[in-house]
Design a protein around this motif. Sequence first.
Motif, short mmCIF file in Angstrom:
data_model
loop_
_atom_site.label_atom_id
_atom_site.label_comp_id
_atom_site.label_asym_id
_atom_site.label_seq_id
_atom_site.Cartn_x
_atom_site.Cartn_y
_atom_site.Cartn_z
N LEU A 1 0.83 -1.20 0.00
CA LEU A 1 0.00 0.00 0.00
C LEU A 1 0.86 1.25 0.00
O LEU A 1 0.52 2.25 -0.64
N GLY A 2 2.00 1.21 0.70
CA GLY A 2 2.90 2.35 0.70
C GLY A 2 3.41 2.68 -0.69
O GLY A 2 3.46 3.85 -1.09
N GLU A 3 3.77 1.64 -1.45
CA GLU A 3 4.24 1.87 -2.82
C GLU A 3 3.13 2.42 -3.70
O GLU A 3 3.35 3.33 -4.52
N ALA A 4 1.91 1.88 -3.54
CA ALA A 4 0.79 2.35 -4.35
C ALA A 4 0.45 3.80 -4.03
O ALA A 4 0.23 4.62 -4.94
N MET A 5 0.42 4.14 -2.75
CA MET A 5 0.06 5.50 -2.37
C MET A 5 1.14 6.49 -2.81
O MET A 5 0.85 7.66 -3.07
N GLY A 6 2.38 6.02 -2.90
CA GLY A 6 3.43 6.88 -3.42
C GLY A 6 3.17 7.31 -4.85
O GLY A 6 3.57 8.41 -5.27
N ARG A 7 2.51 6.47 -5.63
CA ARG A 7 2.14 6.81 -7.00
C ARG A 7 0.85 7.64 -7.05
O ARG A 7 0.66 8.45 -7.96
N VAL A 8 -0.02 7.42 -6.07
CA VAL A 8 -1.32 8.10 -6.05
C VAL A 8 -1.19 9.56 -5.62
O VAL A 8 -1.83 10.45 -6.21
N CYS A 9 -0.40 9.81 -4.61
CA CYS A 9 -0.36 11.15 -4.00
C CYS A 9 -0.09 12.28 -5.00
O CYS A 9 -0.76 13.31 -4.94
N PRO A 10 0.87 12.14 -5.93
CA PRO A 10 1.11 13.24 -6.86
C PRO A 10 -0.11 13.59 -7.72
O PRO A 10 -0.21 14.71 -8.23
N LEU A 11 -1.03 12.64 -7.87
CA LEU A 11 -2.21 12.86 -8.68
C LEU A 11 -3.34 13.56 -7.90
O LEU A 11 -4.30 14.04 -8.51
N LEU A 12 -3.20 13.61 -6.60
CA LEU A 12 -4.26 14.17 -5.77
C LEU A 12 -4.03 15.63 -5.39
O LEU A 12 -4.87 16.23 -4.73
N GLY A 13 -2.92 16.19 -5.78
CA GLY A 13 -2.67 17.58 -5.46
C GLY A 13 -1.30 17.79 -4.86
O GLY A 13 -0.66 16.86 -4.35
N LYS A 14 -0.85 19.02 -4.90
CA LYS A 14 0.50 19.38 -4.49
C LYS A 14 0.79 19.04 -3.03
O LYS A 14 1.90 18.62 -2.69
N GLY A 15 -0.19 19.20 -2.16
CA GLY A 15 0.06 18.97 -0.73
C GLY A 15 -0.18 17.55 -0.27
O GLY A 15 -0.07 17.25 0.93
N SER A 16 -0.50 16.64 -1.17
CA SER A 16 -0.85 15.28 -0.77
C SER A 16 0.38 14.49 -0.35
O SER A 16 1.42 14.54 -1.00
N ARG A 17 0.21 13.74 0.73
CA ARG A 17 1.31 12.88 1.19
C ARG A 17 0.73 11.72 1.99
O ARG A 17 -0.35 11.82 2.58
N HIS A 18 1.44 10.60 2.01
CA HIS A 18 1.01 9.41 2.72
C HIS A 18 2.06 9.01 3.73
O HIS A 18 3.26 9.07 3.44
N THR A 19 1.61 8.61 4.91
CA THR A 19 2.51 8.08 5.93
C THR A 19 1.93 6.79 6.49
O THR A 19 0.70 6.61 6.53
N GLY A 20 2.80 5.90 6.90
CA GLY A 20 2.37 4.66 7.54
C GLY A 20 3.30 4.33 8.69
O GLY A 20 4.51 4.56 8.61
N ASP A 21 2.73 3.79 9.78
CA ASP A 21 3.57 3.38 10.90
C ASP A 21 2.89 2.24 11.65
O ASP A 21 1.70 2.01 11.54
N TRP A 22 3.71 1.53 12.42
CA TRP A 22 3.27 0.34 13.15
C TRP A 22 3.10 0.64 14.63
O TRP A 22 3.88 1.36 15.21
N TRP A 23 2.03 0.06 15.19
CA TRP A 23 1.89 -0.01 16.65
C TRP A 23 1.93 -1.48 17.02
O TRP A 23 1.01 -2.24 16.70
N VAL A 24 3.00 -1.90 17.65
CA VAL A 24 3.17 -3.31 17.97
C VAL A 24 3.34 -3.44 19.49
O VAL A 24 4.20 -2.77 20.08
N GLU A 25 2.54 -4.32 20.08
CA GLU A 25 2.64 -4.54 21.52
C GLU A 25 3.93 -5.30 21.83
O GLU A 25 4.22 -6.33 21.21
N GLU A 26 4.68 -4.79 22.74
CA GLU A 26 5.95 -5.44 23.12
C GLU A 26 5.68 -6.65 24.02
O GLU A 26 4.77 -6.65 24.82
#
Length: 282
Positions: free
Chosen positions: A257-282
């Motif tokens: 999904l990160g790779e796909a959104m990297g291609r999508v964001c430039p098409l959605l406007g100048k300020g578009s950006r995608h971030t992803g992060d993990w919450w993992v219980e230790e």
Amino acid sequence: MLSYQHAYHAGNFADVHKHLTLFAVIDHLLRKASPVTYIDTHAGRGLYPLSAEETARLGEYRQGVAPLWKAREALSADPLLCAWLSSLAEVQHRGGELEHYPGSPWWLSHRLRARDRLVLFELHPGEYRHLEGQALADNVRRVQGDGLEGLLRRLPVSTPRLCVLVDPSYERKTEYAEVAGTVLAAMHKARHAVMLVWYPLLLAGRHHALLETLRDGGLRKIWRSELVQRESAEGERGMVGSGMLVVNPPWGLDERLGEAMGRVCPLLGKGSRHTGDWWVEE
């Protein structure tokens, strides 16, 4: 309150983010033969003609799915986007024109196998009438009622696997707490479930309480994906982005999904950006 109708926003940037995530999760689940029960707690209509009065009034799809549709040949280099756009093409009556945008009931039912099950909840009477009129697979059950309550009543399910989409309008401030409580209760009953929770990124920051409750709720693994469509101006109100939480995400979802959104964001406007992060219980 039952004033919200998604037809006014069909095909916008949040739908692209939400349904691309859902599509990617389903794609992973279909790699195994064991059957899946899918539950959609806030189904909506199922299919939205872009020429309908409600959708055309705001025309949010013009800054959402429309740029992706126009660039579909270039986007076909990404496997996830290629498959998603190919599925989208199946609901267009004239293949080269973007005429319809499918809601989550279609994205879910479109890929159901014979042994899978899908339950669609919709509380709004008018939206439910539209949903009843949609042609969906035989192993789909439509229920007019509260999807959060209905989800908990249906757990545990009879199939080995479970995938749930929680996608409310958040037109009431209390919905954030209701969603958080329902997700934690559902995961207590079905710890193996893959749970997708959509939330709006608002300048008011109401989503923060939802995120904090789920992050501190003892869930083992959550992946957070956020799409910011535009930067906010001082004094501005409204939604500036879209968020997705995936509890028990399938392996590799973050990269695909990160790779796909990297291609999508430039098409959605100048300020578009995608971030992803993990919450993992230790």
